[in-house]
Design a protein around this motif. Structure first.
Motif, PDB file in Angstrom:
ATOM      1  N   LEU A 214      -2.243   8.869  -3.634  1.00 28.59           N
ATOM      2  CA  LEU A 214      -1.567   9.195  -4.737  1.00 28.59           C
ATOM      3  C   LEU A 214      -2.067  10.735  -5.271  1.00 28.59           C
ATOM      4  O   LEU A 214      -1.275  11.157  -6.113  1.00 28.59           O
ATOM      5  N   CYS A 215      -3.126  10.938  -4.857  1.00 27.09           N
ATOM      6  CA  CYS A 215      -3.336  12.611  -5.032  1.00 27.09           C
ATOM      7  C   CYS A 215      -2.349  13.540  -4.453  1.00 27.09           C
ATOM      8  O   CYS A 215      -2.282  14.729  -5.113  1.00 27.09           O
TER       9      CYS A 215
ATOM     10  N   LEU B 178       0.603  -6.818  -6.244  1.00 24.87           N
ATOM     11  CA  LEU B 178      -0.274  -5.713  -6.235  1.00 24.87           C
ATOM     12  C   LEU B 178       0.141  -4.476  -5.476  1.00 24.87           C
ATOM     13  O   LEU B 178       0.529  -4.593  -4.507  1.00 24.87           O
ATOM     14  N   PHE B 179       0.058  -3.485  -6.135  1.00 23.76           N
ATOM     15  CA  PHE B 179       0.196  -2.022  -5.410  1.00 23.76           C
ATOM     16  C   PHE B 179      -1.230  -1.622  -5.461  1.00 23.76           C
ATOM     17  O   PHE B 179      -1.975  -1.588  -6.311  1.00 23.76           O
ATOM     18  N   PHE B 180      -1.609  -0.861  -4.152  1.00 24.52           N
ATOM     19  CA  PHE B 180      -2.846  -0.099  -4.204  1.00 24.52           C
ATOM     20  C   PHE B 180      -2.428   1.272  -3.366  1.00 24.52           C
ATOM     21  O   PHE B 180      -1.493   1.310  -2.398  1.00 24.52           O
ATOM     22  N   GLY B 181      -3.432   1.965  -3.760  1.00 26.89           N
ATOM     23  CA  GLY B 181      -3.283   3.525  -2.870  1.00 26.89           C
ATOM     24  C   GLY B 181      -4.683   3.846  -2.741  1.00 26.89           C
ATOM     25  O   GLY B 181      -5.477   3.994  -3.753  1.00 26.89           O
ATOM     26  N   ILE B 182      -5.206   4.251  -1.448  1.00 28.19           N
ATOM     27  CA  ILE B 182      -6.449   4.641  -1.034  1.00 28.19           C
ATOM     28  C   ILE B 182      -6.401   6.062  -0.718  1.00 28.19           C
ATOM     29  O   ILE B 182      -5.873   6.714   0.588  1.00 28.19           O
ATOM     30  N   GLU B 183      -6.847   7.208  -1.576  1.00 30.25           N
ATOM     31  CA  GLU B 183      -6.822   8.576  -1.580  1.00 30.25           C
ATOM     32  C   GLU B 183      -5.104   9.123  -1.118  1.00 30.25           C
ATOM     33  O   GLU B 183      -5.274   9.905  -0.112  1.00 30.25           O
TER      34      GLU B 183
ATOM     35  N   ALA C 258       8.856   6.038   3.442  1.00 30.79           N
ATOM     36  CA  ALA C 258       9.471   6.160   2.141  1.00 30.79           C
ATOM     37  C   ALA C 258       8.299   7.201   1.449  1.00 30.79           C
ATOM     38  O   ALA C 258       7.165   7.358   2.000  1.00 30.79           O
ATOM     39  N   ASN C 259       8.747   7.994   0.674  1.00 35.20           N
ATOM     40  CA  ASN C 259       8.293   8.825  -0.163  1.00 35.20           C
ATOM     41  C   ASN C 259       7.869   8.361  -1.446  1.00 35.20           C
ATOM     42  O   ASN C 259       8.971   8.110  -2.376  1.00 35.20           O
ATOM     43  N   PHE C 260       6.912   7.955  -2.153  1.00 38.12           N
ATOM     44  CA  PHE C 260       6.526   7.312  -3.185  1.00 38.12           C
ATOM     45  C   PHE C 260       6.893   8.259  -4.688  1.00 38.12           C
ATOM     46  O   PHE C 260       7.056   7.684  -5.555  1.00 38.12           O
TER      47      PHE C 260
ATOM     48  N   GLU D  15       0.891  -1.248  -0.058  1.00 38.77           N
ATOM     49  CA  GLU D  15       0.060   0.058   0.187  1.00 38.77           C
ATOM     50  C   GLU D  15       1.016   1.240  -0.074  1.00 38.77           C
ATOM     51  O   GLU D  15       1.641   1.598   0.860  1.00 38.77           O
ATOM     52  N   LEU D  16       0.589   2.083  -0.852  1.00 37.93           N
ATOM     53  CA  LEU D  16       1.551   3.455  -1.026  1.00 37.93           C
ATOM     54  C   LEU D  16       0.623   4.273  -0.187  1.00 37.93           C
ATOM     55  O   LEU D  16      -0.431   4.984  -0.652  1.00 37.93           O
ATOM     56  N   GLY D  17       1.211   4.960   0.712  1.00 36.06           N
ATOM     57  CA  GLY D  17       0.304   5.749   1.645  1.00 36.06           C
ATOM     58  C   GLY D  17      -0.551   5.067   2.557  1.00 36.06           C
ATOM     59  O   GLY D  17      -1.704   5.429   2.450  1.00 36.06           O
ATOM     60  N   CYS D  18      -0.033   4.521   3.563  1.00 34.35           N
ATOM     61  CA  CYS D  18      -0.772   3.396   4.449  1.00 34.35           C
ATOM     62  C   CYS D  18      -1.185   4.146   5.560  1.00 34.35           C
ATOM     63  O   CYS D  18      -2.209   3.507   6.254  1.00 34.35           O
TER      64      CYS D  18
END
Length: 308
Positions: A162-163, A155-160, A142-144, A91-94
């Motif tokens: 990657l904005c 699987l990569f996912f991001g919920i609100e 980390a900073n994506f 998850e990017l931004g968990c």
């Protein structure tokens, strides 16, 4: 919100913040980190004691509770993981780990990694995972936008999250290079529509206040994000519109924050003397202008599912 109401709220916003605030407001990583740190208590009391920080997706046909709406994202991702027998998910931004911990509990044979740029969030996430006995989840600072230090992912996912990216194509390029064959990326987020490019000055200001309210560097447009994904190497980008599913929650948010605008000079005083933190007021900006942008089709809340 009709046009005269919109003008009134924008004028009151300018009384509170000053007419040049939009040009001065920053959305750097340290600003975003401070925002989530200072709003954590609000989210805990008013939104989710379990640590969810995203909008609930309501079941419009059968009805669903606030908590069930918050779990929609997790349950959808759980189906994808099980269907494809995925073994490594990022998850990017968990945030404080709500999604990762729930998914790890549902999939004990899969490894999960939550990535976030806020050390305080990660500390809470690790503690929550320990308390729940979750051993197949780890959390990485980390900073994506600069580096995703994780390889061989299904699987990569991001919920609100990657904005907040300043270069979404660079993020996609990193992801595509780290995905295994038949891997996916799934994003739940808000985007500007093509109609919003032709908005008048008041609606443009509303969009700018909304973006700065959520500490976004600039609006992301659905067409641009989809194109960036394809140019980065994703073969398919599937779009699902969930705007109507989040509007009821957004409307309640708006009704609450309207009170802050009844006496703009008092609010200005409270912000100036730090009685009302500016991070909290910026959150109110997003709550006030977001429903208008969604209802007028200047913005959309959607799921983007991308196949390698």
């Amino acid at each position: 919100m009709n046009k005269s109401e919109l003008k009134k709220y924008i004028q009151n916003t300018e009384i509170i913040l000053g007419k040049d605030w939009l040009d001065k407001a920053t959305s750097e990583p340290q600003d975003i980190s401070s925002y989530y740190k200072k709003l954590r208590g609000f989210y805990h009391r008013m939104h989710s004691p379990d640590g969810a920080m995203h909008f609930p997706i309501k079941d419009l046909e059968n009805g669903s509770s606030h908590k069930e709406g918050l779990m929609y994202h997790v349950l959808y991702l759980d189906k994808i993981i099980k269907k494809n027998l995925y073994k490594k998910v990022v998850e990017l931004g968990c945030g404080v780990g709500f999604n990762i911990i729930e998914l790890a509990s549902l999939n004990p044979d899969c490894q999960f990694v939550g990535m976030d740029l806020t050390p305080a969030n990660l500390k809470i996430a690790r503690q929550r995972a320990k308390e729940k006995g979750v051993r197949n989840a780890q959390f990485v600072e980390a900073n994506f936008d600069t580096n995703i230090p994780i390889e061989q992912v299904d699987l990569f996912f991001g919920i609100e999250a990657l904005c907040h990216s300043k270069d979404i194509q660079f993020v996609f390029e990193q992801v595509i290079n780290k995905l295994n064959e038949n891997g996916k990326m799934i994003i739940f987020d808000g985007y500007g529509t093509e109609k919003s490019r032709e908005a008048d000055e008041w609606d443009i200001k509303a969009a700018d206040y909304f973006s700065k309210g959520f500490f976004l560097p600039s609006p992301q447009y659905l067409k641009d994000v989809t194109l960036a994904a394809k140019e980065s190497g994703f073969e398919q980008v599937h779009f699902t519109d969930f705007t109507k599913n989040i509007l009821s929650n957004f409307d309640r948010f708006k009704d609450g924050v309207k009170k802050v605008y009844q006496f703009p000079r008092i609010t200005r005083f409270l912000i100036r003397f730090r009685i009302l933190p500016i991070e909290v007021f910026r959150h109110c900006l997003a709550g006030l202008y977001g429903p208008h942008l969604l209802e007028e089709d200047y913005a959309v809340y959607a799921k983007l599912e991308m196949d390698k």
